[in-house]
Motif scaffolding. Sequence first.
Motif, PDB file in Angstrom:
ATOM      1  N   ASN A 255      93.558  49.287  36.100  1.00 56.44           N
ATOM      2  CA  ASN A 255      92.472  48.666  36.880  1.00 56.44           C
ATOM      3  C   ASN A 255      91.666  47.682  36.045  1.00 56.44           C
ATOM      4  OD1 ASN A 255      92.475  51.848  38.035  1.00 56.44           O
ATOM      5  ND2 ASN A 255      92.537  50.242  39.580  1.00 56.44           N
ATOM      6  N   TRP A 256      91.498  48.007  34.762  1.00 56.87           N
ATOM      7  CA  TRP A 256      90.677  47.153  33.898  1.00 56.87           C
ATOM      8  C   TRP A 256      91.282  47.070  32.506  1.00 56.87           C
ATOM      9  CZ3 TRP A 256      87.403  44.380  36.529  1.00 56.87           C
ATOM     10  CH2 TRP A 256      86.844  44.904  37.699  1.00 56.87           C
ATOM     11  N   LYS A 280      91.136  41.228  36.099  1.00 60.51           N
ATOM     12  CA  LYS A 280      91.006  42.599  35.604  1.00 60.51           C
ATOM     13  C   LYS A 280      90.488  42.652  34.167  1.00 60.51           C
ATOM     14  CE  LYS A 280      94.533  44.724  38.559  1.00 60.51           C
ATOM     15  NZ  LYS A 280      95.749  45.584  38.583  1.00 60.51           N
ATOM     16  N   ILE A 282      87.752  42.602  31.432  1.00 58.79           N
ATOM     17  CA  ILE A 282      86.313  42.783  31.249  1.00 58.79           C
ATOM     18  C   ILE A 282      85.888  41.931  30.058  1.00 58.79           C
ATOM     19  CG2 ILE A 282      84.491  44.416  30.609  1.00 58.79           C
ATOM     20  CD1 ILE A 282      86.082  46.590  32.041  1.00 58.79           C
ATOM     21  N   LEU A 300      81.767  47.537  27.958  1.00 60.43           N
ATOM     22  CA  LEU A 300      81.942  48.668  28.871  1.00 60.43           C
ATOM     23  C   LEU A 300      80.628  49.013  29.554  1.00 60.43           C
ATOM     24  CD1 LEU A 300      83.689  50.934  30.038  1.00 60.43           C
ATOM     25  CD2 LEU A 300      83.214  52.267  27.973  1.00 60.43           C
ATOM     26  N   LEU A 304      79.840  48.799  33.623  1.00 61.38           N
ATOM     27  CA  LEU A 304      79.354  49.961  34.375  1.00 61.38           C
ATOM     28  C   LEU A 304      78.049  49.650  35.089  1.00 61.38           C
ATOM     29  CD1 LEU A 304      80.186  52.727  31.764  1.00 61.38           C
ATOM     30  CD2 LEU A 304      81.186  52.532  34.055  1.00 61.38           C
ATOM     31  N   LYS A 308      81.301  47.465  38.330  1.00 61.63           N
ATOM     32  CA  LYS A 308      82.697  47.035  38.368  1.00 61.63           C
ATOM     33  C   LYS A 308      83.627  48.237  38.329  1.00 61.63           C
ATOM     34  CE  LYS A 308      82.899  42.399  36.310  1.00 61.63           C
ATOM     35  NZ  LYS A 308      83.426  41.627  35.153  1.00 61.63           N
ATOM     36  N   ILE A 309      83.321  49.158  37.444  1.00 59.61           N
ATOM     37  CA  ILE A 309      84.183  50.320  37.226  1.00 59.61           C
ATOM     38  C   ILE A 309      83.754  51.459  38.140  1.00 59.61           C
ATOM     39  CG2 ILE A 309      84.891  52.056  35.537  1.00 59.61           C
ATOM     40  CD1 ILE A 309      84.369  49.924  33.361  1.00 59.61           C
ATOM     41  N   ASP A 313      89.169  54.987  37.967  1.00 59.84           N
ATOM     42  CA  ASP A 313      89.772  53.744  37.471  1.00 59.84           C
ATOM     43  C   ASP A 313      90.464  53.999  36.124  1.00 59.84           C
ATOM     44  OD1 ASP A 313      89.092  52.115  39.551  1.00 59.84           O
ATOM     45  OD2 ASP A 313      87.522  51.008  38.508  1.00 59.84           O
ATOM     46  N   ILE A 315      91.403  52.475  32.634  1.00 59.46           N
ATOM     47  CA  ILE A 315      90.916  51.421  31.748  1.00 59.46           C
ATOM     48  C   ILE A 315      91.740  51.436  30.464  1.00 59.46           C
ATOM     49  CG2 ILE A 315      88.904  50.411  30.605  1.00 59.46           C
ATOM     50  CD1 ILE A 315      87.173  52.282  32.371  1.00 59.46           C
ATOM     51  N   TRP A 333      88.325  56.821  34.149  1.00 54.33           N
ATOM     52  CA  TRP A 333      86.864  56.980  34.264  1.00 54.33           C
ATOM     53  C   TRP A 333      86.538  58.121  35.218  1.00 54.33           C
ATOM     54  CZ3 TRP A 333      83.568  55.651  30.919  1.00 54.33           C
ATOM     55  CH2 TRP A 333      82.197  55.743  31.204  1.00 54.33           C
TER      56      TRP A 333
END
Length: 335
Positions: A255-256, A280, A282, A300, A304, A308-309, A313, A315, A333
Amino acid sequence: MKSSIMQGARIISIGSAVPDLCINNTEISQIVETSDEWIVNRTGIKERRILNGINQSVVDLAYSASMEALNKAKMHPLEIDLIILATSSPNDLFGSASQIQAKIGAYKAVAFDITAACSGFVLAIVTASQFIQNGSYKNILIIGADVLSKWIDWSDRKTCILFGDGAGAAIMQACHKKDNAILGFQLNTDGTKSNQLSITYKENTDSHNTLKLFQGKFQYLSMNGQEVYKFAVSKVPASIKKCLNAIQLSAKDVNWLLLHQANQRILNAVAQRLSIDNCKIISNLSKYGNTSAASIPLALDEALKSNKIIKEDIIVISGFGAGLTWGTVVIKWKC
């Protein structure tokens, strides 16, 4: 790794801190021959935060980030069992984790430093997860913090445009095995290329005492930008692929993508080699520059805060830099 863990590990809160002084590219161009357009096109950086107060150090930034993480988790400092500080710019050459322990009042915690430059926060996550998963500790504070502005030659255009100061902190906590959020990791080192990015110690050539002892001092940060770029765009995608394969995930499951914030070109190149869409990635590089061990937790925390997250998800987090070191940790997450 999954079958041998006694308990799971997860990140339950993040905090971050940056200095008040903001220096943009136009201001940088007043001290070296460059321009805002040149810096943005080559790095993606527009401004950076610099610690410039008298008697201020990496400990002050780490303290602020740590207290934010503790407050978010509603946790008292005395509940912390271990503090791991990832930094290459400690306030004391013997280490600064103990100073942070005292400053936040975490008197029951063991505290030590990790020196792994821009890979430091990834190594801190992995180290903390091992202590938690084998049952040694329950609550661990990990911190990535650097003030490399203190080691920059501000007449060197190759480096002074890149670096900023900052800190990020996370609380990692034990949980049931089924809720384990640290899915896998992959770490590497190539010491034969350590001179490509370094702050070296140089001895004086002459001795000035009867014992014929030689003493010197640390030099400014030096970097071979082209070699570091080639290293990052080749080694980091391979590390990520190996880590994902080991836990039976693919790039499509991600996802990220959260990489060390070194250069926007590197971030885009790594994503392209993994066939991960740029949306995707960050990135907050434009605002802070390269903050070394702080860059991943800073980004991060910002992701948050902007929502976004979301829970569950996947990561992928990768750090890379001096050593040369690089590594990946994949997390789910859970908050």
